[in-house]
Design a protein around this motif. Structure first.
Motif, PDB file in Angstrom:
ATOM      1  N   LEU A   1       0.831  -1.211   0.000  1.00 29.17           N
ATOM      2  CA  LEU A   1       0.000   0.000   0.000  1.00 29.17           C
ATOM      3  C   LEU A   1       0.865   1.259   0.000  1.00 29.17           C
ATOM      4  CD1 LEU A   1      -2.712  -1.315   2.449  1.00 29.17           C
ATOM      5  CD2 LEU A   1      -3.110  -0.648   0.061  1.00 29.17           C
ATOM      6  N   ASP A   2       1.945   1.248   0.769  1.00 26.58           N
ATOM      7  CA  ASP A   2       2.864   2.399   0.757  1.00 26.58           C
ATOM      8  C   ASP A   2       3.458   2.592  -0.635  1.00 26.58           C
ATOM      9  OD1 ASP A   2       4.141   1.900   4.135  1.00 26.58           O
ATOM     10  OD2 ASP A   2       2.679   3.354   3.356  1.00 26.58           O
TER      11      ASP A   2
ATOM     12  N   LYS B   1       0.932   4.168  -2.907  1.00 31.46           N
ATOM     13  CA  LYS B   1       0.754   5.592  -2.607  1.00 31.46           C
ATOM     14  C   LYS B   1       1.966   6.394  -3.062  1.00 31.46           C
ATOM     15  CE  LYS B   1      -0.753   8.709   1.075  1.00 31.46           C
ATOM     16  NZ  LYS B   1      -1.243   8.772   2.483  1.00 31.46           N
ATOM     17  N   ASP B   2       3.175   5.818  -2.823  1.00 30.87           N
ATOM     18  CA  ASP B   2       4.399   6.518  -3.257  1.00 30.87           C
ATOM     19  C   ASP B   2       4.390   6.761  -4.765  1.00 30.87           C
ATOM     20  OD1 ASP B   2       5.237   6.384  -0.681  1.00 30.87           O
ATOM     21  OD2 ASP B   2       6.680   4.752  -0.988  1.00 30.87           O
TER      22      ASP B   2
ATOM     23  N   ALA C   1      -0.962   6.429  -6.524  1.00 30.47           N
ATOM     24  CA  ALA C   1      -2.337   5.929  -6.319  1.00 30.47           C
ATOM     25  C   ALA C   1      -3.007   6.762  -5.223  1.00 30.47           C
ATOM     26  CB  ALA C   1      -2.307   4.456  -5.920  1.00 30.47           C
ATOM     27  N   ARG C   2      -4.290   7.040  -5.403  1.00 29.49           N
ATOM     28  CA  ARG C   2      -4.988   7.914  -4.451  1.00 29.49           C
ATOM     29  C   ARG C   2      -6.111   7.192  -3.721  1.00 29.49           C
ATOM     30  NH1 ARG C   2      -1.284   9.704  -4.113  1.00 29.49           N
ATOM     31  NH2 ARG C   2      -0.313  11.631  -4.781  1.00 29.49           N
ATOM     32  N   GLN C   3      -6.537   6.042  -4.177  1.00 26.21           N
ATOM     33  CA  GLN C   3      -7.611   5.329  -3.514  1.00 26.21           C
ATOM     34  C   GLN C   3      -7.585   3.879  -3.987  1.00 26.21           C
ATOM     35  OE1 GLN C   3      -8.178   6.301  -7.080  1.00 26.21           O
ATOM     36  NE2 GLN C   3      -8.939   8.044  -5.955  1.00 26.21           N
TER      37      GLN C   3
ATOM     38  N   ILE D   1      -3.846   3.726   4.729  1.00 30.26           N
ATOM     39  CA  ILE D   1      -2.815   4.332   3.847  1.00 30.26           C
ATOM     40  C   ILE D   1      -3.480   4.919   2.606  1.00 30.26           C
ATOM     41  CG2 ILE D   1      -0.851   3.739   2.349  1.00 30.26           C
ATOM     42  CD1 ILE D   1      -0.092   1.623   4.509  1.00 30.26           C
ATOM     43  N   LEU D   2      -4.482   4.178   2.105  1.00 35.13           N
ATOM     44  CA  LEU D   2      -5.285   4.679   0.974  1.00 35.13           C
ATOM     45  C   LEU D   2      -6.758   4.483   1.322  1.00 35.13           C
ATOM     46  CD1 LEU D   2      -3.299   3.184  -2.065  1.00 35.13           C
ATOM     47  CD2 LEU D   2      -3.463   5.611  -1.431  1.00 35.13           C
TER      48      LEU D   2
END
Ligand SMILES: Cc1ncc(Cc2csc(CCOP(=O)(O)OP(=O)(O)O)c2C)c(N)n1
Ligand SMILES: [Mg+2]
Length: 559
Positions: A25-26, A29-30, A33-35, A56-57
């Motif tokens: 998930l990190d 996001k890095d 990705a926003r959701q 995280i998301l």
């Protein structure tokens, strides 16, 4: 398969308490990705819990996996970043294959994350529920509709496998597949590294750019055609500036409709061959040097050309390479080429940054029964006074009505053309952009995924949904008239809105449509469903021209 060492405590110090799930998930996001969109099942419940508890998301669940795939695809397109779809093994993931295939065909970087069997159960030797032919069947099926895949069943290699797959999704702008065994989700895992993305060869890009400019200068009628990669790689601003500097007329492809909303450049409009504006067709088909940037060579982009575009006189930058008539430049990323062109750009033509192409406005407020193109005119009138709204269009005449709406952000499957994306894409616009969208969807497509509107209340989404109800698979009737199976029943969709958590109204005249749109625009408390009653046998001007062109072409081919 290697289980984690017993010294998990030691391990977790090295991993700072990060698990395989949170490391993934990190990493998502890095990379932008926003959701997460998803629909759980027992094989993916451990990962779902990690998504929920780690926060995280943000997690959004929908009601059918095709919609999960469509929503993740739309989020990827809107943000020029990764879209994430999390589903269970077998019944869930395989339900989403068509949506992922569409993302592959239309170059959208969706990350498919499927739960999978754990080591113990895989060793039982029993057929597992949701299993197809073998435990690897799903992996093999997704290999065909993704550009990179991994089963994260080796904790030592998992971080690098995640990096390899996610970074490939970004560089290729295509979907990828990750399977996470349900017994490894919470195992300690180090941070996922950033792999060096393929570096652009600046020297080669400059050499290629010089050759392109030489050819554009030597041409009497140069033109530029721009497609979806402009959005996928977030290059609309750079491309608009380049086209202004070159002064060469620009058109977007059918797939590229909606590009450059709000940008100033010498944009003629959308190229639709003989189904579109003749001056746009003439500029593209009559060009003696056509520079195609990020264009998918597809039948929907070129299927109704007056004449075949002379590909020998064209230059095509696509999928990380540049093709000339008799030679190629491999390994030229589109952004590197655009930067190299911008370094040496000079006025070649005199095409000024044109005002936005012409769109019909001024729908008369009267009792005239509605026709499909009236919907575009009514939206153009609304946007002229209230500002543009992003649009999600489904397949059917709604796709062609979307072509008649003024320049605005548009998500629509103009190439692979699967029905069902409209409403889920509209929901993705709500969460990916925070903006309120308009959804254009036919009654047939609404029957597939329109019910996802029932998820709006939970998340506070309030799209304006225009259901073009002609009680028909009308687009098919254009190509095959007088077959009774194109006739659909009248489902009275407006009456279903309130039980689903929204408001609904049925309109039959121009005045009723204008009033309903104004009321829907004012009411942002819930989704607003406007059921637009249309006659069978009547299509938008754009679809009418498109189907006439297709018929004419097939007649020409038969001669
Ligand atoms: C998943 C899928 N299955 C079938 C088809 C084939 C098709 C293309 S257009 C169409 C009719 C659409 O009817 P609708 O009422 O939505 O719109 P309209 O034509 O304006 O009346 C079908 C069935 C596609 N493209 N995707
Ligand atoms: Mg219909």
């Amino acid at each position: 398969m290697q289980d984690f060492a017993p010294g998990a405590a030691v391990e977790s110090r090295r991993t700072n308490g990060r698990t395989l799930a949170t490391a993934l998930l990190d990493a998502l996001k890095d990379r932008g990705a926003r959701q997460v969109f998803g629909l759980p099942g027992d094989f993916v419940l451990p990962f779902f819990r990690a998504v929920q508890e780690s926060a995280i998301l943000p997690l959004y669940t929908l009601s059918h996996e095709p919609s999960v795939g469509y929503a993740a695809d739309a989020a990827a397109r809107l943000g020029s970043t990764l879209g994430v779809a999390v589903v269970t093994y077998g019944a869930g993931a395989l339900n989403m294959v068509n949506a992922v295939a569409q993302a592959y065909a239309e170059k959208s970087p969706v990350v498919v994350i499927s739960g999978g069997p754990g080591a113990e159960e895989a060793r039982m030797g029993l057929g597992l529920h949701h299993q197809v032919k073998s435990l690897n069947s799903q992996f093999e099926i997704f290999r065909e509709v993704t550009c990179a895949q991994a089963i994260l069943n080796d904790p030592d290699t998992a971080p690098f496998e995640i990096a390899r797959v996610l970074d490939t999704a970004l560089s290729m702008s295509r979907p990828v597949y990750l399977e996470i065994p349900r017994d490894l989700v919470d195992r300690p895992c180090p941070r996922v590294p950033r792999l060096a993305l393929p570096q652009a060869d600046a020297t080669a890009a400059r050499a290629c750019a010089r050759e392109i400019l030489d050819r554009l200068r030597a041409a009497e009628r140069p033109a530029i055609l721009i497609g979806v990669e402009a959005r996928r790689y977030g290059l609309e601003g750079k491309l608009a500036a380049l086209c202004r500097a070159l002064g060469v007329p620009v058109a977007t492809t059918f797939m590229g409709r909606g590009l450059f909303a709000g940008e100033i450049l010498p944009l003629l409009g959308t190229y639709l061959g003989s189904a579109g504006e003749p001056d746009v067709a003439e500029a593209v088909e009559g060009a003696d040097c056509l520079l195609m940037l990020g264009v998918i060579l597809s039948d929907t982009n070129f299927g109704v050309s007056y004449r075949n575009i002379d590909l020998r006189a064209s230059i095509r930058a696509f999928d990380g390479a540049v093709a000339f008539s008799h030679h190629n430049y491999p390994g030229i990323l589109l952004e590197a080429l655009v930067d190299a062109l911008a370094e040496i750009a000079e006025p070649i033509g005199s095409a000024a940054a044109a005002p936005s192409p012409r769109y019909t406005t001024g729908l008369v407020y009267d009792d005239t029964p509605l026709e499909p193109s009236d919907v575009a005119t009514a939206l153009n009138d609304l946007f002229a006074t209230s500002g543009v709204m992003p649009i999600a269009a489904d397949v059917g005449d709604s796709l062609f009505v979307g072509l008649e709406v003024c320049e605005t952000d548009l998500v629509a499957p103009g190439y692979y053309a699967s029905m069902g994306m409209g409403v889920p894409a509209g929901l993705a616009i709500c969460t990916a952009t925070g903006r309120r969208p308009v959804v254009l969807v036919g009654d047939g497509a609404f029957q597939m995924t329109g019910w996802e509107l029932g998820n709006c209340r939970r998340y506070g989404w309030a799209p304006i949904v225009l259901v073009l109800n002609n009680r028909s698979w009308e687009m098919l009737r254009c190509f095959q008239p007088d077959q009774p199976y194109h006739d659909l029943d009248d489902w009275h969709f407006a009456q279903m809105a309130v039980p689903l958590g929204g408001e609904g109204v049925r309109v039959e005249t121009r005045a009723q449509l204008k009033d309903a749109l104004a009321a829907a625009y004012r009411d942002g408390r819930s989704f607003q469903l406007i059921e637009v009653m249309l006659p069978r046998g009547k299509t938008s001007r754009s679809l009418c021209r498109y189907s006439a062109a297709m018929r004419q072409l097939s007649v020409l081919k038969d001669e």
